[in-house]
Design a protein around this motif. Structure first.
Motif, short mmCIF file in Angstrom:
data_model
loop_
_atom_site.label_atom_id
_atom_site.label_comp_id
_atom_site.label_asym_id
_atom_site.label_seq_id
_atom_site.Cartn_x
_atom_site.Cartn_y
_atom_site.Cartn_z
N ALA A 139 -0.84 1.33 0.04
CA ALA A 139 -1.44 2.25 1.27
C ALA A 139 -0.81 3.26 2.20
N GLU A 140 -1.57 4.47 2.06
CA GLU A 140 -0.93 5.63 3.10
C GLU A 140 0.70 5.54 3.47
N ALA A 141 0.70 4.31 3.95
CA ALA A 141 2.02 4.16 4.86
C ALA A 141 3.15 3.62 3.62
N VAL A 155 -0.62 -13.09 1.17
CA VAL A 155 -1.52 -13.73 1.33
C VAL A 155 -2.81 -13.20 0.47
N PRO A 156 -3.11 -13.99 -0.40
CA PRO A 156 -5.04 -14.02 -0.88
C PRO A 156 -5.40 -13.75 -0.54
N LEU A 168 -3.71 -9.49 -0.14
CA LEU A 168 -3.53 -8.72 0.91
C LEU A 168 -2.68 -7.53 1.04
N ASP A 169 -3.04 -5.95 1.86
CA ASP A 169 -2.81 -5.54 1.74
C ASP A 169 -1.35 -6.03 3.23
N SER A 197 -6.95 -4.65 -0.94
CA SER A 197 -6.39 -5.46 -1.99
C SER A 197 -5.05 -4.78 -2.97
N ARG A 198 -4.10 -5.60 -3.39
CA ARG A 198 -3.61 -5.26 -3.71
C ARG A 198 -3.12 -6.27 -5.78
#
Length: 999
Positions: A210-212, A541-542, A607-608, A534-535
């Protein structure tokens, strides 16, 4: 006749004075003593008592929702700043009558923890992918648990209040269940989709970021100028119209022919700092607003990649710099003509690798020229090489014009194995160091005569804030939340899309401190792309969804949307946690008998983690008994970086499920810097660890540093700054010590009503009332610097240097007089106000002060509220009078200081000045008070007579002039005033007042 004050038979009156009595030490000893108070608060359960106190009361809840720190290391000074600010707010809101709840929490999933576990495997020579995923996840869970316990104790050591026995954790089973449930709302409302677009990708960690999760650092790279041969020029009506306008109908055909001839086999030159993206090029963009020209090479020096008689098309403003980089002198180049944008749009180019031997036709395609507003004339050539798989602008152009998306780069940043010339070469290696990809692409361009120039330069580029390795823009199939798609959930009050709801929330539902926070988040959300959810990792947590085999992502029926399937998943997560998704037979278990498992794929991306923390409003604010009744927090408070982090993701997530922001207010603080204003770095050695400060000074000094700083900007801290903070603390501590002594043995039957007090006491109560409003307003507005500065100035300037100084004589020497009782009544008021005003900031010291006076087993300052202020304490007319008195006093004390400096007198009681007052109103007010007491002199003569020229004056009190005179008489051996009546009373060597007190 006066008594001889040197008579050795004169009694020692010291024992007759009402001197202050207190065991409160001048030296705080905070590092050793603070842990005892922490233990005591835990034993008497202060936080629990406050919650019980609120039950059944009319206290309004106040919920500061904790932005979860990450459970993977010791606290740094930024953590201390953040949690201390939160503690100021929770405690001050509680003491102002709210039910201020604070549930601390931790972010537990994600790459940093997973990375640590992987490092352990690598050290043992093991392959993480060979470990059972549930076992691996359990190791991640244990790692997080260990750091949570460590950080919890470190936070508590700072005096942070909260529900430490029951914090929230994103890895708790219920939390994982709710995170999955919140994701399912995205799934069912139609905003979830799988797409393929460029994302921030870490080749080292092999996942999207993510950008963060990205920070920017300088790195060196090769910038290259690449030639794209003009392969063809297709005529167009626009080109014809342009030429007719330029040269007229009679000449336009010849001019078009001339133009196409000049541009035939010319080269459009692009500039890029990512040579590895050239194999993925699918277009070149230009800006119709830029002026372009066709340039011919007349001559070339040795060792130059430019070729004589070749023609290059460039932006005119950038041509000279380009030729200079190509080692071409000005006389070696001439400008042939304009290259109008309408001509550029008619052109098609050849890829630099077109027709390369042994390339198998990989690059034998037409490269279009496309207009784009993102092209500028600030740097480069005025043309932008476009690889749709590797940039946001490139992708947008690609979608708009139907360009081919490439998949040449693998997860580890290597070229796909079968790519001619470059297969297997990596952009970055496993340690984040430059691989061989760039070098190979440049060498191939040189071999094929496709390079015009190159330059080694330093650029600021994206890096993973975890691995510190560079990241790349890479096209990967990912799961997205569409922020401009209508959310089918019925929460349309503030908009139909996530973006609309977020922007409306920012402007209509949220208060921002400082206001610049609004502008920053608004601009970010206004311009942001869809949210990458998504990661490609294991610890998290999927994405609890299934996709249908044989159906494309953009086709109906691709995603399984079934409430019964969702319910089975949530039930399992509640009981077993998210590990249930990875257990054997999970697909069959969740699909049940309604679906054929062979027809569905189970998604294993996670999840991100920003979705995790963005969902906390649901399982903390909504689900907990100590959450918020409506699931909305009164306040979120974090650092300014969280405008792209937690503030941002919480806003997007809640707007997708609640339809609005999950908070009513946002407070933002700056970063911590060293004393010189430099960013802290372990490698530089300029960090300040909270643990070190508490060991040397105590946590209250660290808290006081926060209170004295403007947290809305970046804050500096270091040894010298902390010394200054400690000095302020000592001065404040002395004030509290004096108060404790002054009110020792004070009882309610000694209390004096306001209307029966002398004017000076009434004036101090007026100032208390004024300051009480300032303190409450400051705490309400989260202006802790303003609160502390006002209270500190009151203590040091108005109390210690004025009121305490003036009333010291009455407190010590008066008998049981109304004046002394009134002074002690006011001192009691000051005690209760100062301890409660300062308790949110100096949690340990104010507890020490409180227990010194009220040492009961269950006693604590933190169980008190700030006392209500009676309306009749306000007396503006009296305050105006006493401000005038204090101005006159300042002139007298300044005059006496001159005499003290010149050693004429040793103390102000040796003086009896003549005070000339030219303002009749001021003179009348001074005569109405005991001005000699106010000036702490043995006598004062007030007169309206003109002052002699040599009288002492101060510039800002022009109405007053002072003529010094020594006091006459003998020195009272009890109060030390020099008065004519000393020695004429029953008790030897005393004045009338002291004689009466002794009687």
């Amino acid at each position: 006749m006066c008594a001889d004050t040197t008579d050795t038979n004169t009694p020692d009156y010291k024992a007759t004075l009402a001197l202050p009595e207190t065991n409160f030490p001048m030296r705080a000893g905070l590092p050793k003593r603070e842990p005892d108070w922490l233990k005591r608060w835990q034993e008497i359960d202060v936080y629990g008592k406050l919650r019980a106190k609120a039950e059944g009361s009319d206290r309004q809840p106040f919920t500061l929702h904790d932005g979860p720190p990450y459970a993977n290391g010791h606290l740094h000074i930024g953590h201390a700043l953040n949690k201390t600010l939160k503690d100021f707010i929770v405690r001050s809101q509680q003491m102002m009558g709210r039910d201020a709840r604070y549930v601390p929490g931790w972010d537990c999933h994600g790459l940093p923890i997973e990375w640590k576990i992987e490092e352990k495997y690598r050290a043992k020579g093991q392959d993480k992918d060979e470990v059972d995923v549930v076992d691996f996840r359990q190791e991640c869970r244990k790692f997080a648990e260990g750091w949570i316990d460590i950080q919890r104790e470190e936070f508590k050591r700072l005096g942070i209040t909260g529900n430490w026995d029951d914090p929230y954790l994103t890895m708790d089973y219920h939390a994982e269940r709710v995170i999955a449930e919140e994701f399912q709302k995205f799934l069912m409302s139609g905003v979830l989709y799988q797409g393929s677009k460029p994302v921030m990708w870490s080749p080292v960690e092999k996942t999207a970021l993510a950008e963060a999760e990205v920070e920017y650092h300088d790195r060196q790279t090769d910038a290259i100028w690449v030639k794209f041969r003009v392969g063809g020029i297709a005529g167009s009506d626009a080109l014809v119209d342009h030429m007719i306008a330029e040269v007229g109908e009679d000449a336009y055909q010849a001019e078009v022919q001339s133009l196409t001839t000049d541009c035939h086999d010319a080269y459009v030159v692009i500039w890029t700092t990512t040579p590895w993206t050239i194999p993925q090029n699918r277009a070149v963009c230009f800006n119709p607003e830029i002026k372009y020209g066709v340039y011919e090479i007349l001559d070339t020096p040795d060792e130059c990649w430019a070729v004589k008689e070749e023609k290059y098309i460039l932006a005119d403003d950038l041509a000279a710099a380009t030729f200079q980089r190509a080692r071409l002198e000005p006389h070696m180049v001439r400008r042939l003509r304009d290259a109008p944008p309408v001509l550029l749009e008619c052109m098609t180019l050849a890829h630099p690798f077109e027709g390369a031997p042994e390339a198998g036709g990989e690059w034998n395609f037409t490269v279009p020229m496309l207009p784009g507003d993102h092209v500028t004339a600030d740097a480069g050539t005025g043309f932008v090489h476009t690889a749709p798989s590797h940039g946001d602008d490139d992708y947008a152009i690609g979608v708009k014009h139907g360009l081919t998306m490439t998949y040449n780069i693998m997860d580890d940043s290597s070229f796909r194995p079968d790519l001619p010339f470059f297969g297997g070469l990596r952009v970055y290696d496993e340690k984040g160091k430059p691989g061989k990809a760039n070098k190979a692409v440049i060498e191939k361009l040189v071999e094929l005569h496709g390079l015009l120039a190159r330059q080694r330069l330093t650029i600021s580029d994206a890096h993973s804030w975890r691995s510190k390795a560079p990241v790349i823009r890479l096209n990967r199939p990912q799961w997205f939340a569409a922020i401009d798609r209508t959310v089918g959930d019925g929460h349309d009050t503030y908009g139909k899309t996530i973006r609309e709801r977020a922007l409306t929330s920012i402007d209509e539902l949220v208060t921002w401190t400082p206001q610049t926070g609004r502008n920053r988040l608004y601009s970010m959300i206004e311009a942001r792309p869809d949210w990458v959810l998504s990661r490609q990792r294991a610890w998290g947590v999927p994405l609890t969804c299934f996709t249908r085999k044989g159906v494309q992502p953009d086709e109906d029926g691709y995603l399984l949307q079934d409430e019964a399937v969702n319910a089975r998943i949530l039930e399992a997560f509640e009981a077993e946690g998210a590990d249930a998704w990875y257990k054997h037979g999970a697909k069959e278990r969740f699909l049940g008998n309604d679906y054929d498992p062979a027809e569905w794929e189970q998604v294993f991306d996670v999840l991100d983690v920003w979705f995790d923390s963005g969902s906390t409003h649901a399982f903390v604010l909504r689900d907990r008994a100590d959450g918020s009744k409506d699931g909305i927090a009164d306040l979120y408070l974090e650092g300014t970086d969280q405008h792209r982090g937690w503030f941002h993701s919480s806003m997007l997530q809640a707007c997708g499920t609640l339809g609005r922001a999950p908070y009513r207010a946002v407070v933002t603080h700056g970063f911590t810097l060293d004393e010189k204003g430099n960013k802290m770095s372990k490698s530089v050695g300029n960090t300040v660890a909270p643990e070190d400060v508490t060991k040397q000074y105590g946590a209250d000094i660290l808290r006081l540093w926060v209170a004295q700083s403007d947290y809305t900007a970046d804050l500096r801290i270091g040894a010298e700054i902390l010394k200054g903070v400690a000095d302020s603390y000592r001065r404040l501590r002395n004030t509290m010590r004096y108060l404790l002594g002054a009110v020792s043995h004070f009882t309610e039957d000694q209390r004096v009503a306001t209307e029966d007090m002398p004017e000076l006491e009434q004036y101090i109560l007026h100032r208390v009332a004024e300051l009480d409003r300032v303190v409450r307003d400051g705490y309400t507005k989260y202006d802790f610097q303003g609160v502390f500065q006002q209270v500190f100035n009151f203590c040091t300037i108005e109390l210690s240097a004025f009121y305490f100084d003036v009333r010291k004589d009455a407190l010590y020497c008066d008998g049981d007089t109304a004046r002394r009782r009134a002074a002690r009544t006011v001192m009691d008021v000051l005690f209760h106000r100062l301890t409660t005003w300062l308790a949110p900031i100096l949690v340990f010291t104010m507890e020490e002060v409180w227990l010194e006076r009220f040492p009961g087993d269950g006693s604590s300052i933190h169980l008190q509220d700030i006392p209500e202020t009676p309306a009749d304490w306000r007396n503006d007319a009296l305050a105006q009078k006493w401000q005038m008195v204090r101005r006159a006093r300042r002139a007298v004390t300044a005059a006496l200081e001159v005499q003290r400096t010149d050693k004429v007198i040793g103390a102000s009681l040796e003086a009896a000045p003549v005070v000339h007052v030219s303002d009749p109103a001021m003179l009348a007010e001074l005569r109405s008070v005991a001005f000699d007491d106010v000036c702490i002199t043995s006598n004062v003569t007030l007169t309206d007579a003109p002052a002699p020229d040599d009288a002492f004056r101060v510039t800002d009190v022009p109405e007053v002039a002072v003529v010094f005179a020594k006091a006459t008489g003998e020195k009272c051996q009890r109060c030390w005033r020099i008065l004519p009546d000393v020695g004429t009373h029953t008790h030897p060597a005393t004045c009338a007042r002291c004689d009466e007190a002794l009687s």
